[in-house]
Design an enzyme around this catalytic site. Sequence first.
Site, PDB file in Angstrom:
ATOM      1  N   ALA A  18       0.827  -1.218   0.000  1.00 20.59           N
ATOM      2  CA  ALA A  18       0.000   0.000   0.000  1.00 20.59           C
ATOM      3  C   ALA A  18       0.862   1.269   0.000  1.00 20.59           C
ATOM      4  CB  ALA A  18      -0.929  -0.017   1.201  1.00 20.59           C
ATOM      5  N   ALA A  19       1.658   1.453   1.076  1.00 22.28           N
ATOM      6  CA  ALA A  19       2.403   2.713   1.223  1.00 22.28           C
ATOM      7  C   ALA A  19       3.446   2.872   0.119  1.00 22.28           C
ATOM      8  CB  ALA A  19       3.074   2.758   2.599  1.00 22.28           C
ATOM      9  N   ARG A  52       3.951  11.240 -10.503  1.00 28.29           N
ATOM     10  CA  ARG A  52       3.098  12.355 -10.967  1.00 28.29           C
ATOM     11  C   ARG A  52       3.759  13.698 -10.666  1.00 28.29           C
ATOM     12  NH1 ARG A  52      -1.154   9.001  -9.602  1.00 28.29           N
ATOM     13  NH2 ARG A  52      -1.268   9.750  -7.462  1.00 28.29           N
ATOM     14  N   CYS A  77      -6.732  -6.126   2.401  1.00 30.73           N
ATOM     15  CA  CYS A  77      -8.051  -5.975   3.041  1.00 30.73           C
ATOM     16  C   CYS A  77      -9.100  -6.832   2.343  1.00 30.73           C
ATOM     17  CB  CYS A  77      -8.493  -4.508   3.012  1.00 30.73           C
ATOM     18  SG  CYS A  77      -7.196  -3.358   3.488  1.00 30.73           S
ATOM     19  N   VAL A  91      15.476  -6.426   0.449  1.00 37.65           N
ATOM     20  CA  VAL A  91      16.562  -5.550   0.940  1.00 37.65           C
ATOM     21  C   VAL A  91      17.053  -6.111   2.263  1.00 37.65           C
ATOM     22  CG1 VAL A  91      17.179  -3.231   1.699  1.00 37.65           C
ATOM     23  CG2 VAL A  91      15.651  -3.556  -0.264  1.00 37.65           C
ATOM     24  N   ASP A 134       2.473   0.712   7.599  1.00 36.52           N
ATOM     25  CA  ASP A 134       2.374  -0.064   8.848  1.00 36.52           C
ATOM     26  C   ASP A 134       3.668  -0.105   9.648  1.00 36.52           C
ATOM     27  OD1 ASP A 134      -0.228  -0.612   8.232  1.00 36.52           O
ATOM     28  OD2 ASP A 134       0.005  -2.783   8.114  1.00 36.52           O
ATOM     29  N   TYR A 184     -32.929  14.236   5.896  1.00 40.41           N
ATOM     30  CA  TYR A 184     -33.879  13.327   6.538  1.00 40.41           C
ATOM     31  C   TYR A 184     -35.017  12.960   5.605  1.00 40.41           C
ATOM     32  CZ  TYR A 184     -38.124  11.878   8.847  1.00 40.41           C
ATOM     33  OH  TYR A 184     -39.277  11.199   9.129  1.00 40.41           O
TER      34      TYR A 184
HETATM   35  P1  FAD Z   1       2.356  -4.168   3.960  1.00 41.79           P
HETATM   36  O1  FAD Z   1       1.022  -4.407   3.389  1.00 41.79           O
HETATM   37  O2  FAD Z   1       2.791  -5.024   5.112  1.00 41.79           O
HETATM   38  O3  FAD Z   1       3.431  -4.308   2.787  1.00 41.79           O
HETATM   39  C1  FAD Z   1       4.800  -4.245   3.030  1.00 41.79           C
HETATM   40  C2  FAD Z   1       5.519  -5.014   1.940  1.00 41.79           C
HETATM   41  O4  FAD Z   1       6.901  -4.801   2.109  1.00 41.79           O
HETATM   42  C3  FAD Z   1       5.285  -6.531   2.033  1.00 41.79           C
HETATM   43  O5  FAD Z   1       4.907  -7.047   0.781  1.00 41.79           O
HETATM   44  C4  FAD Z   1       6.660  -7.062   2.431  1.00 41.79           C
HETATM   45  O6  FAD Z   1       6.925  -8.335   1.889  1.00 41.79           O
HETATM   46  C5  FAD Z   1       7.582  -6.003   1.845  1.00 41.79           C
HETATM   47  N1  FAD Z   1       8.865  -5.992   2.540  1.00 41.79           N
HETATM   48  C6  FAD Z   1       9.091  -6.049   3.872  1.00 41.79           C
HETATM   49  N2  FAD Z   1      10.411  -6.040   4.126  1.00 41.79           N
HETATM   50  C7  FAD Z   1      11.044  -5.970   2.924  1.00 41.79           C
HETATM   51  C8  FAD Z   1      12.390  -5.938   2.538  1.00 41.79           C
HETATM   52  N3  FAD Z   1      13.370  -5.972   3.430  1.00 41.79           N
HETATM   53  N4  FAD Z   1      12.683  -5.868   1.211  1.00 41.79           N
HETATM   54  C9  FAD Z   1      11.702  -5.823   0.281  1.00 41.79           C
HETATM   55  N5  FAD Z   1      10.387  -5.850   0.604  1.00 41.79           N
HETATM   56  C10 FAD Z   1      10.059  -5.924   1.910  1.00 41.79           C
HETATM   57  N6  FAD Z   1      -6.782  -2.122   6.698  1.00 41.79           N
HETATM   58  C11 FAD Z   1      -7.868  -1.316   6.610  1.00 41.79           C
HETATM   59  O7  FAD Z   1      -7.728  -0.094   6.705  1.00 41.79           O
HETATM   60  N7  FAD Z   1      -9.119  -1.830   6.389  1.00 41.79           N
HETATM   61  C12 FAD Z   1      -9.335  -3.170   6.263  1.00 41.79           C
HETATM   62  O8  FAD Z   1     -10.472  -3.613   6.041  1.00 41.79           O
HETATM   63  C13 FAD Z   1      -8.220  -4.039   6.375  1.00 41.79           C
HETATM   64  N8  FAD Z   1      -8.383  -5.375   6.273  1.00 41.79           N
HETATM   65  C14 FAD Z   1      -7.283  -6.190   6.321  1.00 41.79           C
HETATM   66  C15 FAD Z   1      -7.456  -7.558   6.195  1.00 41.79           C
HETATM   67  C16 FAD Z   1      -6.361  -8.398   6.230  1.00 41.79           C
HETATM   68  C17 FAD Z   1      -6.563  -9.888   6.087  1.00 41.79           C
HETATM   69  C18 FAD Z   1      -5.052  -7.868   6.402  1.00 41.79           C
HETATM   70  C19 FAD Z   1      -3.861  -8.769   6.440  1.00 41.79           C
HETATM   71  C20 FAD Z   1      -4.869  -6.510   6.540  1.00 41.79           C
HETATM   72  C21 FAD Z   1      -5.973  -5.657   6.504  1.00 41.79           C
HETATM   73  N9  FAD Z   1      -5.829  -4.283   6.652  1.00 41.79           N
HETATM   74  C22 FAD Z   1      -6.930  -3.453   6.587  1.00 41.79           C
HETATM   75  C23 FAD Z   1      -4.500  -3.678   6.904  1.00 41.79           C
HETATM   76  C24 FAD Z   1      -3.853  -3.226   5.621  1.00 41.79           C
HETATM   77  O9  FAD Z   1      -3.842  -4.276   4.695  1.00 41.79           O
HETATM   78  C25 FAD Z   1      -2.449  -2.757   5.921  1.00 41.79           C
HETATM   79  O10 FAD Z   1      -2.544  -1.671   6.799  1.00 41.79           O
HETATM   80  C26 FAD Z   1      -1.695  -2.342   4.681  1.00 41.79           C
HETATM   81  O11 FAD Z   1      -1.489  -3.426   3.824  1.00 41.79           O
HETATM   82  C27 FAD Z   1      -0.338  -1.753   5.067  1.00 41.79           C
HETATM   83  O12 FAD Z   1       0.372  -1.458   3.917  1.00 41.79           O
HETATM   84  P2  FAD Z   1       1.944  -1.283   3.945  1.00 41.79           P
HETATM   85  O13 FAD Z   1       2.338  -1.009   2.537  1.00 41.79           O
HETATM   86  O14 FAD Z   1       2.342  -0.318   4.977  1.00 41.79           O
HETATM   87  O15 FAD Z   1       2.541  -2.681   4.452  1.00 41.79           O
END
Ligand code: FAD
Length: 461
Positions: free
Chosen positions: A12-13, A23, A44, A82, A280, A423
Amino acid sequence: MADKLLIIGGVAAGTKAAATARRKDPSARITLLQDEADVSYSACGLPYWLVPGQGIARQKLVARTPDAFRSDGIEVRTRHRVEEIDTQRAIVKVHDREAGHSYNEPYDKLLIATGAHALPLKARVSESAPAVAYLRSIADADHLSSLLPGVSTVVIIGGGYIGLEMAETFTKRGLQVAIVEMMPRILPNFDETIATVVRTTLQKHGVDVFTGFPVVELDQGHVVLADGTRIRAGLVLAAMGVRPATTLAASAGIKLGKTGAIAVTAGMRTNVPNIFAAGDCVESRHVLSKQSLWMPLGDVANRQGRVAGINMAGGNAKFPGVLGTAIFQVFDLAVARTGLGPAAALTAGFDPVTEVVVVPSRARYMSNSRPLHVRLTADRITGLLLGCEVVGEDAVDKTIDIMATALWGKLRTNDLAELDFAYAPPFSPVLAPSQVAGEVLNKVVTEARATLELSMFCWVM
Ligand code: FAD
């Protein structure tokens, strides 16, 4: 030469930052390194993808493929992990899982978007114990899916939102489901009234709920709790929560905050120049309490990724903080929260009062009107709205978003009654649920203020 922007993590991030930076700066050289084989997917959506007959194809969970990124001039390398960040030389050491070798990659600006890990299950495991699955990534969902054929009973460890969403998923797949939560009740971060409504719904749908004891052992087709209870399990889903993935950052000297996640400024900058972090793996600031908190949510990760992307491309965006607004579905219910509960409000220095009201979601006589439990918290003296939790079968999303907007705008209990909402009987009762809750709490606030004024008057006399 244009800046080289390097991004670690591609869900996501990381992907949001890459797209935003592209962009903002069409000339930037952008590379994204992703440990997993998949990129830019909706974690999600996984509980819904796992329900058969929902019509959600796996590829629909993927927002953009590496090819789509490539056509925007963003190089995505999947299965590239990494292993180390050298902040002095501004390079990262990358392991190419496919080729089986490591190499160095330089950066001008680096984003750490490594996300979170599922907490591992710590229990004794006997030889014929049920398999244990996790659900953090799309690969985890593939694995879980491959374990399901032939399984008729599943035990979910963890009574948080992912455990509860999966209780519905497994039930819809025809499995007998049990949830184990070591705390005295499921949804320990919610009010007891809300948690009780959810527990009743789970039980109505045939889900067994065990609370108060941790799992100590997995043994011969059973999960064993600390009090000796044995629950049949063909499969175990460990959904006990997550922790921020910070090892890479911490070993590079990047500062972690009190919560254990990476400390960042509002511009998503870490303590090391030219290194940003988002999603996260970072901590946020609560808009009301001003305290640091860890809020691992998809919408937060996206908004932080956008800020990081703008700033890596030379901008000056700021992430304003979070209220902790969240919602999930379990069977017919939606459960949502925003802001501070009474305990967190007290810790933040407020004097909280809280009320639970049960109100109709639409005009009472409409067939689709359902009871809505709303728990509203405000500051006793100022009436400042601090938090809200809602559970019900209808209008939960609307009510929580109204309350999140009210909290964001620093509204007070007396403001709610004056808001001009739409309403008509099919949509709302004549006074919206948020207004009724606001009125009830406003009476408490008004009385508390009158008592305070009286005591001050007596003291002056
Ligand atoms: P992540 O999704 O954890 O992605 C990080 C990525 O970085 C991973 O693919 C990982 O493999 C990669 N990575 C890590 N270390 C390294 C490295 N050293 N080198 C290269 N790559 C690396 N949130 C909501 O707001 N609403 C919801 O309904 C919701 N439902 C969810 C349901 C489930 C089943 C799950 C698991 C999560 C849910 N979430 C929900 C939470 C949401 O999915 C996370 O907050 C979001 O994915 C966070 O995104 P991120 O990019 O920060 O981290």
